[in-house]
Design a protein around this motif. Structure first.
Motif, PDB file in Angstrom:
ATOM      1  N   ARG A 199     -67.276 -45.268  87.937  1.00  0.00           N
ATOM      2  CA  ARG A 199     -67.091 -44.275  86.878  1.00  0.00           C
ATOM      3  C   ARG A 199     -67.407 -42.891  87.445  1.00  0.00           C
ATOM      4  O   ARG A 199     -68.356 -42.716  88.188  1.00  0.00           O
ATOM      5  CB  ARG A 199     -68.049 -44.628  85.725  1.00  0.00           C
ATOM      6  CG  ARG A 199     -67.886 -43.801  84.476  1.00  0.00           C
ATOM      7  CD  ARG A 199     -68.681 -44.429  83.339  1.00  0.00           C
ATOM      8  NE  ARG A 199     -70.114 -44.418  83.554  1.00  0.00           N
ATOM      9  CZ  ARG A 199     -70.922 -43.422  83.193  1.00  0.00           C
ATOM     10  NH1 ARG A 199     -70.434 -42.333  82.639  1.00  0.00           N
ATOM     11  NH2 ARG A 199     -72.224 -43.500  83.398  1.00  0.00           N
ATOM     12  N   ILE A 237     -65.931 -51.678  86.030  1.00  0.00           N
ATOM     13  CA  ILE A 237     -66.523 -51.741  84.694  1.00  0.00           C
ATOM     14  C   ILE A 237     -65.512 -52.395  83.766  1.00  0.00           C
ATOM     15  O   ILE A 237     -64.384 -51.915  83.630  1.00  0.00           O
ATOM     16  CB  ILE A 237     -66.876 -50.331  84.187  1.00  0.00           C
ATOM     17  CG1 ILE A 237     -67.851 -49.664  85.162  1.00  0.00           C
ATOM     18  CG2 ILE A 237     -67.484 -50.397  82.797  1.00  0.00           C
ATOM     19  CD1 ILE A 237     -68.074 -48.209  84.893  1.00  0.00           C
ATOM     20  N   PRO A 247     -64.592 -53.099  80.082  1.00  0.00           N
ATOM     21  CA  PRO A 247     -64.948 -52.782  78.695  1.00  0.00           C
ATOM     22  C   PRO A 247     -64.873 -54.034  77.833  1.00  0.00           C
ATOM     23  O   PRO A 247     -64.036 -54.895  78.049  1.00  0.00           O
ATOM     24  CB  PRO A 247     -63.884 -51.757  78.280  1.00  0.00           C
ATOM     25  CG  PRO A 247     -62.747 -51.975  79.209  1.00  0.00           C
ATOM     26  CD  PRO A 247     -63.311 -52.526  80.489  1.00  0.00           C
ATOM     27  N   GLY A 262     -71.145 -45.096  76.716  1.00  0.00           N
ATOM     28  CA  GLY A 262     -71.353 -46.391  76.087  1.00  0.00           C
ATOM     29  C   GLY A 262     -71.376 -46.297  74.575  1.00  0.00           C
ATOM     30  O   GLY A 262     -70.781 -47.116  73.878  1.00  0.00           O
ATOM     31  N   GLY A 266     -67.894 -45.595  73.392  1.00  0.00           N
ATOM     32  CA  GLY A 266     -67.090 -46.813  73.529  1.00  0.00           C
ATOM     33  C   GLY A 266     -67.363 -47.812  72.416  1.00  0.00           C
ATOM     34  O   GLY A 266     -66.452 -48.475  71.915  1.00  0.00           O
ATOM     35  N   TRP A 267     -68.614 -47.889  72.021  1.00  0.00           N
ATOM     36  CA  TRP A 267     -69.011 -48.813  70.942  1.00  0.00           C
ATOM     37  C   TRP A 267     -68.361 -48.397  69.627  1.00  0.00           C
ATOM     38  O   TRP A 267     -67.745 -49.224  68.926  1.00  0.00           O
ATOM     39  CB  TRP A 267     -70.531 -48.807  70.844  1.00  0.00           C
ATOM     40  CG  TRP A 267     -71.109 -49.765  69.846  1.00  0.00           C
ATOM     41  CD1 TRP A 267     -70.509 -50.873  69.322  1.00  0.00           C
ATOM     42  CD2 TRP A 267     -72.418 -49.706  69.267  1.00  0.00           C
ATOM     43  NE1 TRP A 267     -71.360 -51.506  68.453  1.00  0.00           N
ATOM     44  CE2 TRP A 267     -72.538 -50.824  68.403  1.00  0.00           C
ATOM     45  CE3 TRP A 267     -73.497 -48.833  69.405  1.00  0.00           C
ATOM     46  CZ2 TRP A 267     -73.700 -51.076  67.673  1.00  0.00           C
ATOM     47  CZ3 TRP A 267     -74.656 -49.091  68.685  1.00  0.00           C
ATOM     48  CH2 TRP A 267     -74.757 -50.194  67.824  1.00  0.00           C
ATOM     49  N   HIS A 277     -75.370 -50.068  78.842  1.00  0.00           N
ATOM     50  CA  HIS A 277     -74.145 -49.669  79.543  1.00  0.00           C
ATOM     51  C   HIS A 277     -74.105 -50.408  80.871  1.00  0.00           C
ATOM     52  O   HIS A 277     -74.493 -49.892  81.902  1.00  0.00           O
ATOM     53  CB  HIS A 277     -74.099 -48.162  79.788  1.00  0.00           C
ATOM     54  CG  HIS A 277     -72.847 -47.747  80.505  1.00  0.00           C
ATOM     55  ND1 HIS A 277     -71.640 -47.628  79.864  1.00  0.00           N
ATOM     56  CD2 HIS A 277     -72.604 -47.469  81.800  1.00  0.00           C
ATOM     57  CE1 HIS A 277     -70.721 -47.275  80.745  1.00  0.00           C
ATOM     58  NE2 HIS A 277     -71.277 -47.179  81.930  1.00  0.00           N
ATOM     59  N   GLY A 278     -73.693 -51.663  80.809  1.00  0.00           N
ATOM     60  CA  GLY A 278     -73.500 -52.413  82.041  1.00  0.00           C
ATOM     61  C   GLY A 278     -74.760 -53.049  82.574  1.00  0.00           C
ATOM     62  O   GLY A 278     -74.812 -54.244  82.770  1.00  0.00           O
ATOM     63  N   TYR A 292     -70.432 -52.445  78.008  1.00  0.00           N
ATOM     64  CA  TYR A 292     -69.649 -52.629  79.225  1.00  0.00           C
ATOM     65  C   TYR A 292     -70.318 -53.708  80.069  1.00  0.00           C
ATOM     66  O   TYR A 292     -71.506 -53.951  79.948  1.00  0.00           O
ATOM     67  CB  TYR A 292     -69.589 -51.333  80.061  1.00  0.00           C
ATOM     68  CG  TYR A 292     -68.713 -50.272  79.467  1.00  0.00           C
ATOM     69  CD1 TYR A 292     -67.420 -50.072  79.930  1.00  0.00           C
ATOM     70  CD2 TYR A 292     -69.164 -49.465  78.430  1.00  0.00           C
ATOM     71  CE1 TYR A 292     -66.613 -49.099  79.383  1.00  0.00           C
ATOM     72  CE2 TYR A 292     -68.369 -48.493  77.872  1.00  0.00           C
ATOM     73  CZ  TYR A 292     -67.084 -48.309  78.353  1.00  0.00           C
ATOM     74  OH  TYR A 292     -66.283 -47.350  77.813  1.00  0.00           O
ATOM     75  N   ARG A 293     -69.530 -54.300  80.943  1.00  0.00           N
ATOM     76  CA  ARG A 293     -70.082 -55.283  81.866  1.00  0.00           C
ATOM     77  C   ARG A 293     -69.671 -54.899  83.281  1.00  0.00           C
ATOM     78  O   ARG A 293     -68.524 -54.508  83.526  1.00  0.00           O
ATOM     79  CB  ARG A 293     -69.551 -56.670  81.529  1.00  0.00           C
ATOM     80  CG  ARG A 293     -70.191 -57.786  82.314  1.00  0.00           C
ATOM     81  CD  ARG A 293     -69.582 -59.128  81.943  1.00  0.00           C
ATOM     82  NE  ARG A 293     -69.921 -59.494  80.573  1.00  0.00           N
ATOM     83  CZ  ARG A 293     -69.121 -60.224  79.805  1.00  0.00           C
ATOM     84  NH1 ARG A 293     -67.957 -60.633  80.250  1.00  0.00           N
ATOM     85  NH2 ARG A 293     -69.489 -60.526  78.573  1.00  0.00           N
ATOM     86  N   TRP A 294     -70.629 -54.966  84.211  1.00  0.00           N
ATOM     87  CA  TRP A 294     -70.320 -54.697  85.623  1.00  0.00           C
ATOM     88  C   TRP A 294     -69.810 -55.973  86.282  1.00  0.00           C
ATOM     89  O   TRP A 294     -70.388 -57.037  86.116  1.00  0.00           O
ATOM     90  CB  TRP A 294     -71.581 -54.271  86.386  1.00  0.00           C
ATOM     91  CG  TRP A 294     -72.261 -53.034  85.903  1.00  0.00           C
ATOM     92  CD1 TRP A 294     -73.498 -52.941  85.328  1.00  0.00           C
ATOM     93  CD2 TRP A 294     -71.775 -51.695  85.988  1.00  0.00           C
ATOM     94  NE1 TRP A 294     -73.803 -51.634  85.050  1.00  0.00           N
ATOM     95  CE2 TRP A 294     -72.765 -50.850  85.442  1.00  0.00           C
ATOM     96  CE3 TRP A 294     -70.601 -51.118  86.476  1.00  0.00           C
ATOM     97  CZ2 TRP A 294     -72.626 -49.468  85.373  1.00  0.00           C
ATOM     98  CZ3 TRP A 294     -70.459 -49.753  86.407  1.00  0.00           C
ATOM     99  CH2 TRP A 294     -71.446 -48.940  85.858  1.00  0.00           C
TER     100      TRP A 294
END
Length: 384
Positions: free
Chosen positions: A25, A49, A51, A80, A83-84, A155-156, A179-181
């Motif tokens: 990012r 990342i 989403p 984050g 995004g939510w 956030h991840g 988010y997930r890494w």
């Protein structure tokens, strides 16, 4: 009569240096800041990342909060939080989520998150001056969390110490993973950055998240390069982190890092503009001021790009300035495993051409080569 005097243009602070960027990012923004200051950039996202807008985990957490409102919501990142809210809008429950958040104690980790909260039409109750999750935790524990329901927008990266401390204090913690890494789909760029770091082709590597650092170490371990990577980052390649949280995976492996006082990309780049030139070796050679950088040499302030073989020779000569270095020693310093000393002569000729001042390096017949160190300082270095 007035004669216009030639003034060499100011050298960009990062000219001649190569910097690795591991960010996924905001990598474009960081790369642009570095290039604007003269750096060559090698970008290799250490993560991707994913989403969770189409992920059941985030939807379930959002619906649970709407149905059973928490006492406190902690927003940790601006992207984050946005995004939510956007994901909830997409599911048709955006207004319900905002209504839920209006009725709770809303804490923002820092000014960017505060801005995202206000852009959504909400108002935060409190935000720490330090942008530190530790300060947020201290406030919550100071208020007392026993029997309270706390929602934590992630956030991840998970915050295990934070969550455990709240649960130990008697809170019910609901994690909202926006988010997930994941490892990058294409590992090629990351492998190239890893190889360049181990080969000392980079002068610095930047890290803007702890998972990116952990991912680089994980990939190095998988390729059997972890000891070499740690050695390079410990001695020759500067690890620069955006802040203390990001630095944890490096420090846990015994690596010293540099970090700006303000945890932002701009101050991170400004820090490199100070740190890298200060580490460059500067010598008075043949009446010139010679500054040896990663892949270029400043000769009286003029940037002279030098090919890798030439830099290997120059660095070898500069380790013992004024001393004669044999062709055999110089051959060992050249990339590759050739045994022909003619390769040294060829690389030396190219190096002299690249420097634009052949007399900087003297040939000592039947012995080798030496940097033509100025006589005034020659004795100082010879005695060292």
């Amino acid at each position: 009569m007035y004669h216009e005097q030639h003034v060499a243009p100011a050298v960009a602070p990062l000219s001649g240096f190569t910097v690795g960027v591991t960010a996924a990012r905001r990598a474009d923004e960081l790369g642009a800041l570095l290039r604007r200051r003269g750096a060559t950039v090698l970008h290799a996202p250490a993560l991707r990342i994913v989403p969770l807008a189409d992920d059941g985990e985030l939807l379930a957490a959002t619906k649970e909060l709407i149905d059973h409102a928490p006492d406190v919501v902690v927003a940790t990142t601006a992207i984050g939080f946005r995004g939510w809210v956007e994901a909830a809008d997409g599911w048709g429950c955006g207004e319900e989520l905002l209504a839920c958040l209006r009725g709770v104690e809303l804490l923002a980790r820092g000014p960017k998150v505060k801005g995202a909260i206000r852009a959504a039409g909400l108002t935060e109750e409190w935000s720490p001056t330090s942008e530190s999750m530790a300060e947020v935790l201290d406030r919550l524990l100071g208020e007392g969390v026993a029997g309270r329901r706390v929602a934590l927008q992630l956030h991840g990266e998970p915050l295990p110490g934070f969550v455990e401390a709240l649960r130990a204090g008697g809170a019910e913690v609901v994690v909202v993973p926006v988010y997930r890494w994941m490892p990058p789909e294409d590992l090629g760029p990351l492998d190239r950055l890893l190889d360049a770091t181990v080969a000392r082709s980079l002068d610095a590597v930047t890290f803007t998240s702890a998972p990116a650092a952990a991912s680089l170490f994980s990939r190095a371990e998988a390729r059997g390069l972890l000891p070499e990577l740690l050695d390079a980052l410990g001695h020759d390649v500067l690890p620069a982190c955006v802040g203390p949280v990001t630095a944890v995976p490096l420090q846990s492996r015994g690596l010293d890092t540099v970090q700006p006082e303000r945890f932002r990309l701009g101050p991170l780049v400004q820090l490199l503009c100070v740190e890298l030139p200060s580490r460059a070796r500067t010598l008075p050679v043949a009446g010139r001021r010679v500054e040896i950088r990663g892949h270029a040499v400043l000769v009286d302030g003029d940037v002279r790009p030098v090919p890798p073989a030439g830099m290997s020779l120059l660095n070898t000569l500069a380790r013992r300035p004024g001393w004669v270095v044999s062709r055999a020693d110089l051959l060992r310093a050249l990339p590759g495993t050739g045994r022909d000393e003619h390769a040294v002569e060829t690389a030396m000729a190219r190096l002299r051409t690249a420097l634009g001042a052949p007399n900087l390096i003297q040939t000592v017949v039947k012995r080798g080569y030496r940097l033509a160190l100025d006589p005034a300082v020659d004795t100082k270095y010879a005695d060292a």
